[in-house]
Design a protein around this motif. Structure first.
Motif, mmCIF file in Angstrom:
data_model
loop_
_atom_site.group_PDB
_atom_site.id
_atom_site.type_symbol
_atom_site.label_atom_id
_atom_site.label_comp_id
_atom_site.label_asym_id
_atom_site.label_seq_id
_atom_site.Cartn_x
_atom_site.Cartn_y
_atom_site.Cartn_z
ATOM 1 N N GLU A 103 1.001 -1.166 -0.086
ATOM 2 C CA GLU A 103 -0.104 -0.059 -0.102
ATOM 3 C C GLU A 103 0.697 1.334 0.170
ATOM 4 O O GLU A 103 0.674 2.170 -0.800
ATOM 5 C CB GLU A 103 -1.003 0.296 1.277
ATOM 6 N N ALA A 104 1.882 1.155 0.808
ATOM 7 C CA ALA A 104 2.960 2.665 0.736
ATOM 8 C C ALA A 104 3.417 2.765 -0.550
ATOM 9 O O ALA A 104 3.615 3.797 -0.957
ATOM 10 C CB ALA A 104 3.816 2.256 1.947
ATOM 11 N N ALA A 105 3.883 1.511 -0.947
ATOM 12 C CA ALA A 105 4.685 1.425 -2.323
ATOM 13 C C ALA A 105 3.855 2.032 -3.589
ATOM 14 O O ALA A 105 4.092 2.946 -4.284
ATOM 15 C CB ALA A 105 5.452 0.178 -2.690
ATOM 16 N N VAL A 106 2.376 1.585 -3.437
ATOM 17 C CA VAL A 106 1.498 2.002 -4.401
ATOM 18 C C VAL A 106 1.367 3.600 -4.326
ATOM 19 O O VAL A 106 1.182 4.379 -5.285
ATOM 20 C CB VAL A 106 0.304 1.377 -4.484
ATOM 21 N N ALA A 107 0.999 3.975 -2.944
ATOM 22 C CA ALA A 107 0.860 5.511 -2.859
ATOM 23 C C ALA A 107 2.277 6.238 -3.216
ATOM 24 O O ALA A 107 1.940 7.442 -3.654
ATOM 25 C CB ALA A 107 0.690 5.663 -1.174
ATOM 26 N N GLN A 108 3.455 5.692 -2.935
ATOM 27 C CA GLN A 108 4.429 6.527 -3.595
ATOM 28 C C GLN A 108 4.345 6.437 -4.973
ATOM 29 O O GLN A 108 4.778 7.392 -5.737
ATOM 30 C CB GLN A 108 5.827 5.950 -2.888
ATOM 31 N N ALA A 109 4.085 5.362 -5.754
ATOM 32 C CA ALA A 109 4.092 5.266 -7.278
ATOM 33 C C ALA A 109 2.876 6.604 -7.755
ATOM 34 O O ALA A 109 3.385 6.954 -8.736
ATOM 35 C CB ALA A 109 3.632 4.067 -7.582
ATOM 36 N N VAL A 110 1.716 6.734 -7.105
ATOM 37 C CA VAL A 110 0.915 7.600 -7.267
ATOM 38 C C VAL A 110 1.210 9.111 -7.093
ATOM 39 O O VAL A 110 1.112 9.696 -8.325
ATOM 40 C CB VAL A 110 -0.303 7.267 -6.591
ATOM 41 N N HIS A 111 2.321 9.206 -6.189
ATOM 42 C CA HIS A 111 2.760 10.411 -6.144
ATOM 43 C C HIS A 111 3.795 10.705 -7.089
ATOM 44 O O HIS A 111 3.829 11.661 -7.750
ATOM 45 C CB HIS A 111 3.469 10.377 -4.886
ATOM 46 N N ASP A 112 4.556 9.817 -7.480
ATOM 47 C CA ASP A 112 5.757 9.764 -8.410
ATOM 48 C C ASP A 112 5.025 9.895 -9.963
ATOM 49 O O ASP A 112 5.737 10.824 -10.602
ATOM 50 C CB ASP A 112 6.553 8.605 -8.355
ATOM 51 N N PHE A 131 -3.126 1.949 -15.036
ATOM 52 C CA PHE A 131 -3.759 2.347 -16.194
ATOM 53 C C PHE A 131 -3.963 3.638 -15.998
ATOM 54 O O PHE A 131 -4.539 4.144 -14.890
ATOM 55 C CB PHE A 131 -4.886 1.618 -16.253
ATOM 56 N N PHE A 132 -3.477 4.576 -16.934
ATOM 57 C CA PHE A 132 -3.835 6.084 -16.859
ATOM 58 C C PHE A 132 -4.534 6.514 -18.252
ATOM 59 O O PHE A 132 -4.221 6.171 -19.245
ATOM 60 C CB PHE A 132 -2.458 6.807 -16.861
ATOM 61 N N CYS A 133 -5.318 7.492 -18.030
ATOM 62 C CA CYS A 133 -6.155 8.339 -19.041
ATOM 63 C C CYS A 133 -5.198 9.529 -18.912
ATOM 64 O O CYS A 133 -4.541 10.074 -18.055
ATOM 65 C CB CYS A 133 -7.555 8.568 -18.585
ATOM 66 N N GLY A 134 -4.899 10.323 -20.195
ATOM 67 C CA GLY A 134 -4.287 11.486 -20.144
ATOM 68 C C GLY A 134 -3.060 11.328 -20.502
ATOM 69 O O GLY A 134 -2.363 10.386 -20.908
ATOM 70 N N THR A 148 -3.761 11.341 -8.996
ATOM 71 C CA THR A 148 -4.693 11.710 -7.802
ATOM 72 C C THR A 148 -5.181 10.428 -7.172
ATOM 73 O O THR A 148 -6.211 10.104 -7.845
ATOM 74 C CB THR A 148 -5.611 12.822 -8.413
ATOM 75 N N MET A 149 -5.017 10.444 -6.027
ATOM 76 C CA MET A 149 -5.426 9.088 -5.282
ATOM 77 C C MET A 149 -7.028 9.441 -4.813
ATOM 78 O O MET A 149 -7.069 10.739 -4.175
ATOM 79 C CB MET A 149 -4.610 8.677 -4.047
ATOM 80 N N LEU A 150 -7.852 8.598 -5.198
ATOM 81 C CA LEU A 150 -9.378 8.749 -4.772
ATOM 82 C C LEU A 150 -9.647 7.600 -3.442
ATOM 83 O O LEU A 150 -10.293 8.142 -2.665
ATOM 84 C CB LEU A 150 -10.296 8.426 -5.850
ATOM 85 N N GLU A 151 -9.259 6.603 -3.769
ATOM 86 C CA GLU A 151 -9.370 5.495 -2.781
ATOM 87 C C GLU A 151 -8.385 4.492 -3.046
ATOM 88 O O GLU A 151 -8.199 4.247 -4.056
ATOM 89 C CB GLU A 151 -10.765 5.077 -2.450
ATOM 90 N N SER A 152 -8.232 3.559 -2.087
ATOM 91 C CA SER A 152 -7.556 2.359 -2.272
ATOM 92 C C SER A 152 -7.985 1.328 -1.184
ATOM 93 O O SER A 152 -8.483 1.626 -0.236
ATOM 94 C CB SER A 152 -6.141 2.742 -1.847
ATOM 95 N N SER A 153 -7.810 -0.035 -1.577
ATOM 96 C CA SER A 153 -7.898 -1.009 -0.672
ATOM 97 C C SER A 153 -6.889 -2.213 -0.898
ATOM 98 O O SER A 153 -6.658 -2.475 -2.024
ATOM 99 C CB SER A 153 -9.557 -1.420 -0.878
ATOM 100 N N TYR A 154 -6.413 -2.739 0.207
ATOM 101 C CA TYR A 154 -5.443 -3.932 0.143
ATOM 102 C C TYR A 154 -6.097 -5.143 0.853
ATOM 103 O O TYR A 154 -6.588 -4.903 2.062
ATOM 104 C CB TYR A 154 -4.209 -3.573 0.232
ATOM 105 N N ARG A 155 -6.011 -6.407 0.581
ATOM 106 C CA ARG A 155 -6.483 -7.671 1.137
ATOM 107 C C ARG A 155 -5.493 -8.730 0.892
ATOM 108 O O ARG A 155 -4.915 -8.956 0.108
ATOM 109 C CB ARG A 155 -7.657 -7.987 0.438
ATOM 110 N N ALA A 192 -5.545 1.046 -6.368
ATOM 111 C CA ALA A 192 -5.682 2.479 -6.035
ATOM 112 C C ALA A 192 -6.466 3.022 -7.008
ATOM 113 O O ALA A 192 -6.339 2.800 -8.243
ATOM 114 C CB ALA A 192 -4.331 3.132 -6.126
ATOM 115 N N ILE A 193 -7.633 3.442 -6.699
ATOM 116 C CA ILE A 193 -8.643 4.145 -7.630
ATOM 117 C C ILE A 193 -8.019 5.700 -7.831
ATOM 118 O O ILE A 193 -7.994 6.303 -6.934
ATOM 119 C CB ILE A 193 -10.146 4.251 -7.222
ATOM 120 N N LEU A 194 -7.777 6.040 -8.992
ATOM 121 C CA LEU A 194 -7.164 7.425 -9.288
ATOM 122 C C LEU A 194 -8.177 8.252 -10.079
ATOM 123 O O LEU A 194 -9.139 7.674 -10.939
ATOM 124 C CB LEU A 194 -6.053 7.312 -9.879
ATOM 125 N N ALA A 195 -8.129 9.512 -9.859
ATOM 126 C CA ALA A 195 -8.886 10.235 -10.672
ATOM 127 C C ALA A 195 -8.573 10.408 -12.277
ATOM 128 O O ALA A 195 -9.541 10.192 -13.257
ATOM 129 C CB ALA A 195 -8.661 11.965 -10.365
#
Length: 116
Positions: free
Chosen positions: A16-25, A71-74, A29-36, A48-51
């Motif tokens: 989860e922390a690595a994905v948050a860093q990847a989103v930042h890098d 997966f990114f748009c834009g 824009t993080m909207l929500e996330s979940s890990y199981r 991670a659901i992103l804008a």
């Protein structure tokens, strides 16, 4: 991307922390996330659901394998996510494949579709 001989494949918090860093890098824009985590010795599925779309991670702890979809748009650069994800999993091998979608639809490229 697929990662082989990976570490931390059962550590949901580290993933989860690595994905948050990847989103930042990636300047996404993080909207929500979940890990199981599936069992004490099992793998992890997280997203991670992103804008701008999403990042999804699936691990197979017993195989030390990771499959990640970015997966990114834009105009965001998905390759900017690699460092944070590689740093948490420390794989011996990474396979990256790129799939470009919606490149020739009437909405995104009307002139190209008409020419075809």
């Amino acid at each position: 991307m697929d990662m082989w001989d990976a570490e931390n494949t059962g550590n949901a918090e580290a993933i989860e922390a690595a994905v948050a860093q990847a989103v930042h890098d990636c300047r996404a824009t993080m909207l929500e996330s979940s890990y199981r985590k599936y069992s004490e010795d099992g793998g992890v599925t997280g997203f991670a659901i992103l804008a701008e779309s999403h990042i999804c991670v699936n691990t197979w702890h017993e195989e030390r394998m990771v499959a990640i979809d970015v997966f990114f748009c834009g105009s965001l650069d998905p390759y900017a996510s690699i460092t944070a994800l590689r740093d948490v999993f420390r794989p011996s091998r990474i396979d990256i494949s790129e799939h470009k979608r919606l490149l020739g639809t009437r909405i995104t490229h009307p002139n190209i579709v008409e020419a075809l």
